[in-house]
Design a protein around this motif. Structure first.
Motif, PDB file in Angstrom:
ATOM      1  N   SER A  70       0.853  -1.179   0.000  1.00  0.00           N
ATOM      2  CA  SER A  70       0.000   0.000   0.000  1.00  0.00           C
ATOM      3  C   SER A  70       0.890   1.230   0.000  1.00  0.00           C
ATOM      4  O   SER A  70       2.100   1.151   0.238  1.00  0.00           O
ATOM      5  CB  SER A  70      -0.899   0.003   1.235  1.00  0.00           C
ATOM      6  OG  SER A  70      -0.116   0.187   2.410  1.00  0.00           O
ATOM      7  N   VAL A  71       0.301   2.371  -0.240  1.00  0.00           N
ATOM      8  CA  VAL A  71       1.070   3.622  -0.205  1.00  0.00           C
ATOM      9  C   VAL A  71       1.656   3.831   1.185  1.00  0.00           C
ATOM     10  O   VAL A  71       2.805   4.247   1.335  1.00  0.00           O
ATOM     11  CB  VAL A  71       0.179   4.809  -0.612  1.00  0.00           C
ATOM     12  CG1 VAL A  71       0.932   6.125  -0.449  1.00  0.00           C
ATOM     13  CG2 VAL A  71      -0.301   4.647  -2.043  1.00  0.00           C
ATOM     14  N   SER A  72       0.877   3.528   2.204  1.00  0.00           N
ATOM     15  CA  SER A  72       1.357   3.679   3.577  1.00  0.00           C
ATOM     16  C   SER A  72       2.551   2.776   3.853  1.00  0.00           C
ATOM     17  O   SER A  72       3.542   3.203   4.467  1.00  0.00           O
ATOM     18  CB  SER A  72       0.225   3.365   4.553  1.00  0.00           C
ATOM     19  OG  SER A  72       0.672   3.409   5.892  1.00  0.00           O
ATOM     20  N   GLU A  73       2.474   1.522   3.400  1.00  0.00           N
ATOM     21  CA  GLU A  73       3.584   0.594   3.612  1.00  0.00           C
ATOM     22  C   GLU A  73       4.817   1.028   2.839  1.00  0.00           C
ATOM     23  O   GLU A  73       5.942   0.925   3.339  1.00  0.00           O
ATOM     24  CB  GLU A  73       3.161  -0.812   3.185  1.00  0.00           C
ATOM     25  CG  GLU A  73       2.136  -1.439   4.102  1.00  0.00           C
ATOM     26  CD  GLU A  73       1.567  -2.723   3.540  1.00  0.00           C
ATOM     27  OE1 GLU A  73       1.190  -3.603   4.344  1.00  0.00           O
ATOM     28  OE2 GLU A  73       1.490  -2.854   2.304  1.00  0.00           O
ATOM     29  N   ALA A  74       4.624   1.527   1.616  1.00  0.00           N
ATOM     30  CA  ALA A  74       5.758   2.001   0.822  1.00  0.00           C
ATOM     31  C   ALA A  74       6.407   3.214   1.476  1.00  0.00           C
ATOM     32  O   ALA A  74       7.638   3.341   1.502  1.00  0.00           O
ATOM     33  CB  ALA A  74       5.292   2.345  -0.595  1.00  0.00           C
ATOM     34  N   ARG A  75       5.600   4.103   2.025  1.00  0.00           N
ATOM     35  CA  ARG A  75       6.146   5.285   2.700  1.00  0.00           C
ATOM     36  C   ARG A  75       6.980   4.872   3.917  1.00  0.00           C
ATOM     37  O   ARG A  75       8.076   5.384   4.132  1.00  0.00           O
ATOM     38  CB  ARG A  75       5.011   6.218   3.127  1.00  0.00           C
ATOM     39  CG  ARG A  75       5.520   7.466   3.875  1.00  0.00           C
ATOM     40  CD  ARG A  75       4.387   8.375   4.280  1.00  0.00           C
ATOM     41  NE  ARG A  75       3.783   9.022   3.121  1.00  0.00           N
ATOM     42  CZ  ARG A  75       2.586   8.738   2.646  1.00  0.00           C
ATOM     43  NH1 ARG A  75       1.837   7.800   3.235  1.00  0.00           N
ATOM     44  NH2 ARG A  75       2.114   9.366   1.583  1.00  0.00           N
ATOM     45  N   THR A  76       6.458   3.939   4.701  1.00  0.00           N
ATOM     46  CA  THR A  76       7.208   3.464   5.859  1.00  0.00           C
ATOM     47  C   THR A  76       8.534   2.843   5.437  1.00  0.00           C
ATOM     48  O   THR A  76       9.574   3.074   6.072  1.00  0.00           O
ATOM     49  CB  THR A  76       6.378   2.431   6.640  1.00  0.00           C
ATOM     50  OG1 THR A  76       5.177   3.062   7.114  1.00  0.00           O
ATOM     51  CG2 THR A  76       7.152   1.872   7.822  1.00  0.00           C
ATOM     52  N   PHE A  77       8.519   2.069   4.356  1.00  0.00           N
ATOM     53  CA  PHE A  77       9.743   1.453   3.858  1.00  0.00           C
ATOM     54  C   PHE A  77      10.766   2.513   3.447  1.00  0.00           C
ATOM     55  O   PHE A  77      11.957   2.403   3.766  1.00  0.00           O
ATOM     56  CB  PHE A  77       9.423   0.556   2.665  1.00  0.00           C
ATOM     57  CG  PHE A  77      10.643   0.016   1.980  1.00  0.00           C
ATOM     58  CD1 PHE A  77      11.357  -1.039   2.523  1.00  0.00           C
ATOM     59  CD2 PHE A  77      11.084   0.561   0.785  1.00  0.00           C
ATOM     60  CE1 PHE A  77      12.487  -1.534   1.902  1.00  0.00           C
ATOM     61  CE2 PHE A  77      12.209   0.072   0.149  1.00  0.00           C
ATOM     62  CZ  PHE A  77      12.923  -0.976   0.713  1.00  0.00           C
ATOM     63  N   LEU A  78      10.320   3.549   2.753  1.00  0.00           N
ATOM     64  CA  LEU A  78      11.245   4.584   2.292  1.00  0.00           C
ATOM     65  C   LEU A  78      11.812   5.394   3.454  1.00  0.00           C
ATOM     66  O   LEU A  78      12.986   5.771   3.437  1.00  0.00           O
ATOM     67  CB  LEU A  78      10.539   5.511   1.299  1.00  0.00           C
ATOM     68  CG  LEU A  78      10.150   4.891  -0.047  1.00  0.00           C
ATOM     69  CD1 LEU A  78       9.341   5.883  -0.870  1.00  0.00           C
ATOM     70  CD2 LEU A  78      11.385   4.431  -0.816  1.00  0.00           C
ATOM     71  N   LEU A  79      10.991   5.662   4.458  1.00  0.00           N
ATOM     72  CA  LEU A  79      11.445   6.482   5.577  1.00  0.00           C
ATOM     73  C   LEU A  79      12.331   5.706   6.546  1.00  0.00           C
ATOM     74  O   LEU A  79      13.260   6.278   7.131  1.00  0.00           O
ATOM     75  CB  LEU A  79      10.240   7.042   6.335  1.00  0.00           C
ATOM     76  CG  LEU A  79       9.363   8.040   5.571  1.00  0.00           C
ATOM     77  CD1 LEU A  79       8.144   8.423   6.404  1.00  0.00           C
ATOM     78  CD2 LEU A  79      10.161   9.285   5.185  1.00  0.00           C
ATOM     79  N   THR A  80      12.060   4.436   6.711  1.00  0.00           N
ATOM     80  CA  THR A  80      12.820   3.640   7.681  1.00  0.00           C
ATOM     81  C   THR A  80      13.844   2.741   7.006  1.00  0.00           C
ATOM     82  O   THR A  80      15.032   2.820   7.284  1.00  0.00           O
ATOM     83  CB  THR A  80      11.866   2.799   8.537  1.00  0.00           C
ATOM     84  OG1 THR A  80      11.094   1.929   7.703  1.00  0.00           O
ATOM     85  CG2 THR A  80      10.934   3.689   9.338  1.00  0.00           C
ATOM     86  N   GLY A  81      13.384   1.908   6.086  1.00  0.00           N
ATOM     87  CA  GLY A  81      14.303   0.987   5.436  1.00  0.00           C
ATOM     88  C   GLY A  81      15.286   1.659   4.507  1.00  0.00           C
ATOM     89  O   GLY A  81      16.451   1.261   4.426  1.00  0.00           O
ATOM     90  N   ALA A  82      14.840   2.679   3.763  1.00  0.00           N
ATOM     91  CA  ALA A  82      15.713   3.367   2.812  1.00  0.00           C
ATOM     92  C   ALA A  82      16.263   4.669   3.359  1.00  0.00           C
ATOM     93  O   ALA A  82      17.096   5.311   2.713  1.00  0.00           O
ATOM     94  CB  ALA A  82      14.949   3.635   1.514  1.00  0.00           C
TER      95      ALA A  82
END
Length: 212
Positions: A70-82
């Motif tokens: 989801s957009v929310s999951e992708a945002r979390t990935f970019l902010l934390t994982g990336a």
């Protein structure tokens, strides 16, 4: 509220809308086969932070190849994982939305289809699953509008498959257990009770058992 039964793997391939037109193949598939568009900048052309941004883009593409986000999951990935800053993450998300790589509406439709067709779940459990994936209530409600109001039918179908396993229990215990199983599948109390009684009555009709 009944606990969500997540017994099956919810990982999904890139989404295919169920209730609308298919994505344009020419615009969709090449992006999933190649990262060339994120590797075109030469070192001398790159701006400060460009490498980190390109790395994050490649990482998100790899993640989306194995599990739709989801957009929310992708945002979390970019902010934390990336480890991108919020403006960078938002810019990348906007680009992915424009290209169709992220689509909460299509994801919600696919999750609903999997939950109803493969898992036999009720609306309550499905709504919880969508919320857990970060899909907004507005998007979820719109997707549910396309779903037939057949919770009672699906509950009865599920109850019939389980009633045969409860023959060794007395009537009250069998009813209680079956209603619990239906509740965990996300069916409301009234739907669960009706389906459980009907399924047990059908299963035990040879012995004259009737649930009232």
């Amino acid at each position: 509220m009944p606990a969500f039964d997540g017994g099956e793997d919810d990982r999904l391939a890139p989404v295919t809308p169920l209730f609308g037109a298919q994505p344009d193949a020419a615009a969709w598939h090449p992006a999933w086969r190649s990262d060339a568009h994120v590797e075109s900048a030469t070192p001398e052309d790159a701006e400060p932070g460009a490498d980190r941004f390109a790395d994050a883009e490649r990482a998100l593409l790899r993640r989306l190849r194995t599990r739709q986000l989801s957009v929310s999951e992708a945002r979390t990935f970019l902010l934390t994982g990336a480890a991108l800053e919020r403006p960078e993450a938002d810019a990348l998300l906007e680009d992915f939305l424009r290209r169709g790589y992220l689509d909460d509406t299509a994801l919600a439709e696919q999750l609903i289809h999997a939950a109803t067709q493969r898992k036999g779940q009720g609306r309550r459990a499905i709504a919880q699953a969508l919320s857990a994936r970060g899909i907004s209530r507005e998007v979820s409600d719109a997707a549910f509008e396309e779903l037939p109001d057949d919770d009672a039918e699906r509950a009865l179908e599920f109850a019939r498959t389980k009633a045969r396993q409860l023959g060794r229990y007395d009537d009250d215990t069998a009813l209680r257990r079956l209603m619990g199983q239906l509740a965990r599948r996300g069916y409301s109390g009234s739907v669960a009770a009706t389906a459980a009684r009907a399924a047990l009555a059908e299963n035990r009709s040879g012995g004259g058992v009737r649930f009232r």
